[in-house]
Design a protein around this motif. Structure first.
Motif, PDB file in Angstrom:
ATOM      1  N   VAL A  75       0.842  -1.207   0.000  1.00 22.64           N
ATOM      2  CA  VAL A  75       0.000   0.000   0.000  1.00 22.64           C
ATOM      3  C   VAL A  75       0.877   1.257   0.000  1.00 22.64           C
ATOM      4  O   VAL A  75       0.689   2.135  -0.853  1.00 22.64           O
ATOM      5  N   PRO A  76       1.854   1.371   0.899  1.00 23.72           N
ATOM      6  CA  PRO A  76       2.748   2.523   0.792  1.00 23.72           C
ATOM      7  C   PRO A  76       3.451   2.617  -0.569  1.00 23.72           C
ATOM      8  O   PRO A  76       3.733   3.720  -1.047  1.00 23.72           O
ATOM      9  N   ALA A  77       3.712   1.476  -1.208  1.00 22.04           N
ATOM     10  CA  ALA A  77       4.354   1.510  -2.531  1.00 22.04           C
ATOM     11  C   ALA A  77       3.469   2.232  -3.547  1.00 22.04           C
ATOM     12  O   ALA A  77       3.980   2.919  -4.436  1.00 22.04           O
ATOM     13  N   SER A 103      -2.279   7.563 -13.595  1.00 29.77           N
ATOM     14  CA  SER A 103      -3.225   7.329 -14.697  1.00 29.77           C
ATOM     15  C   SER A 103      -3.455   5.843 -14.950  1.00 29.77           C
ATOM     16  O   SER A 103      -4.412   5.475 -15.631  1.00 29.77           O
ATOM     17  N   LEU A 104      -2.612   4.990 -14.390  1.00 30.48           N
ATOM     18  CA  LEU A 104      -2.763   3.543 -14.554  1.00 30.48           C
ATOM     19  C   LEU A 104      -3.693   2.927 -13.519  1.00 30.48           C
ATOM     20  O   LEU A 104      -4.108   1.773 -13.663  1.00 30.48           O
ATOM     21  N   LEU A 105      -4.010   3.683 -12.477  1.00 27.13           N
ATOM     22  CA  LEU A 105      -4.816   3.139 -11.386  1.00 27.13           C
ATOM     23  C   LEU A 105      -6.278   2.981 -11.781  1.00 27.13           C
ATOM     24  O   LEU A 105      -6.836   3.835 -12.470  1.00 27.13           O
ATOM     25  N   GLU A 125      12.440  -1.937  -3.711  1.00 30.08           N
ATOM     26  CA  GLU A 125      12.137  -2.201  -5.125  1.00 30.08           C
ATOM     27  C   GLU A 125      11.227  -3.410  -5.278  1.00 30.08           C
ATOM     28  O   GLU A 125      10.391  -3.447  -6.191  1.00 30.08           O
ATOM     29  N   ASP A 126      11.367  -4.380  -4.391  1.00 36.13           N
ATOM     30  CA  ASP A 126      10.473  -5.543  -4.440  1.00 36.13           C
ATOM     31  C   ASP A 126       9.046  -5.154  -4.061  1.00 36.13           C
ATOM     32  O   ASP A 126       8.086  -5.651  -4.647  1.00 36.13           O
ATOM     33  N   ARG A 137       3.598  -4.061  -6.032  1.00 38.36           N
ATOM     34  CA  ARG A 137       2.552  -3.062  -6.273  1.00 38.36           C
ATOM     35  C   ARG A 137       2.158  -3.018  -7.742  1.00 38.36           C
ATOM     36  O   ARG A 137       0.975  -2.972  -8.077  1.00 38.36           O
ATOM     37  N   ARG A 138       3.133  -3.037  -8.610  1.00 34.03           N
ATOM     38  CA  ARG A 138       2.828  -2.989 -10.045  1.00 34.03           C
ATOM     39  C   ARG A 138       2.112  -4.265 -10.494  1.00 34.03           C
ATOM     40  O   ARG A 138       1.200  -4.203 -11.320  1.00 34.03           O
TER      41      ARG A 138
END
Length: 182
Positions: free
Chosen positions: A95-97, A110-112, A142-143, A148-149
Motif C-alpha cells: 500500500v505505501p508503494a 493514470s494507470l490506477l 524495489e520488491d 505493487r505494479r
C-alpha cells in the motif's frame, strides 16, 4: 510456525468468490494473477509468494486472527508468522508503494483503476518527499514496488493466472530452501 502445503492451498482457494473492492476479479484470481506476473518476471520464490499473498489480510481467517488491522498489516503479520520477515515487509509495504509511485512516477496515477484511486485517498495520498526517501531506504523497497505494479496489473478477469498447484510447487521449493539454510 510454518503453514502446511495443504493449509496454503486451502487459504488460496478460499479466496475464490471473495470480492475485490469493486474490481472485475475476485481475490483468488487477483492473487493468482499477481503470482503469474511475478513468475513472468522471474521473481525468486519468496517474492512470488509475497505477490500471491499480498492481500491475504482480506481472507476471513486472517481478518479473524488480526482484527482491526488494515489488510496490508494483517497480511504482514500472517507472513511474519508463516513465511519470513522479508515477505512480511513487502506485503506491509504494497500500500505505501502505491503512495510512493504516485509521488515519484508522473504517469503512474493514470494507470490506477477507479477503485484504487478511491482507496489511495483513504491511504493518505501521495507520499511526501521525506516519506519517499524513508521508503527508498529499505533494502527491499524495489520488491515492494514490483509487487505493487503486479497488484495493479492483476485485475483482468480474462488474464493469465498461476494455478494453486503452481503456487504450492513454489511454496514446497521455498520450504526446502528454508530447511537447507538452517
Amino acid at each position: 510456525m510454518t503453514l502446511t502445503v495443504t493449509e496454503l492451498g486451502e487459504l488460496v482457494d478460499g479466496l475464490a468468490g471473495l470480492p475485490y473492492g469493486g474490481e472485475a476479479v475476485d481475490q483468488r484470481t487477483h492473487a493468482l494473477q499477481a503470482g503469474w506476473f511475478a513468475a513472468e518476471a522471474e521473481a525468486d520464490d519468496e517474492l512470488l509468494l509475497a505477490a500471491v499473498l499480498h492481500d491475504v489480510g482480506r481472507a476471513e481467517s486472517v481478518r479473524t486472527e488480526y482484527p482491526g488491522l488494515p489488510h496490508e498489516l494483517a497480511g504482514a503479520e500472517f507472513a511474519r508468522k508463516h513465511l519470513s520477515e522479508s515477505a512480511a515487509w513487502i506485503i506491509a509495504q504494497h500500500v505505501p508503494a502505491k503512495r510512493f509511485l504516485v509521488a515519484t512516477d508522473a504517469g503512474y496515477g493514470s494507470l490506477l483503476s477507479p477503485a484504487s484511486v478511491a482507496s489511495l485517498k483513504k491511504q493518505g495520498g501521495p507520499m511526501s518527499t521525506v516519506e519517499a526517501e524513508e521508503f527508498r531506504g529499505h533494502p527491499r523497497w524495489e520488491d515492494a514496488v514490483r509487487v505493487r505494479r503486479w497488484d495493479d496489473a492483476a485485475k483482468d478477469p480474462d488474464g493469465p493466472v498461476l494455478t494453486t498447484e503452481d503456487v504450492l510447487t513454489v511454496y514446497r521449493r521455498w520450504l526446502g530452501g528454508q530447511e537447507h539454510s538452517r
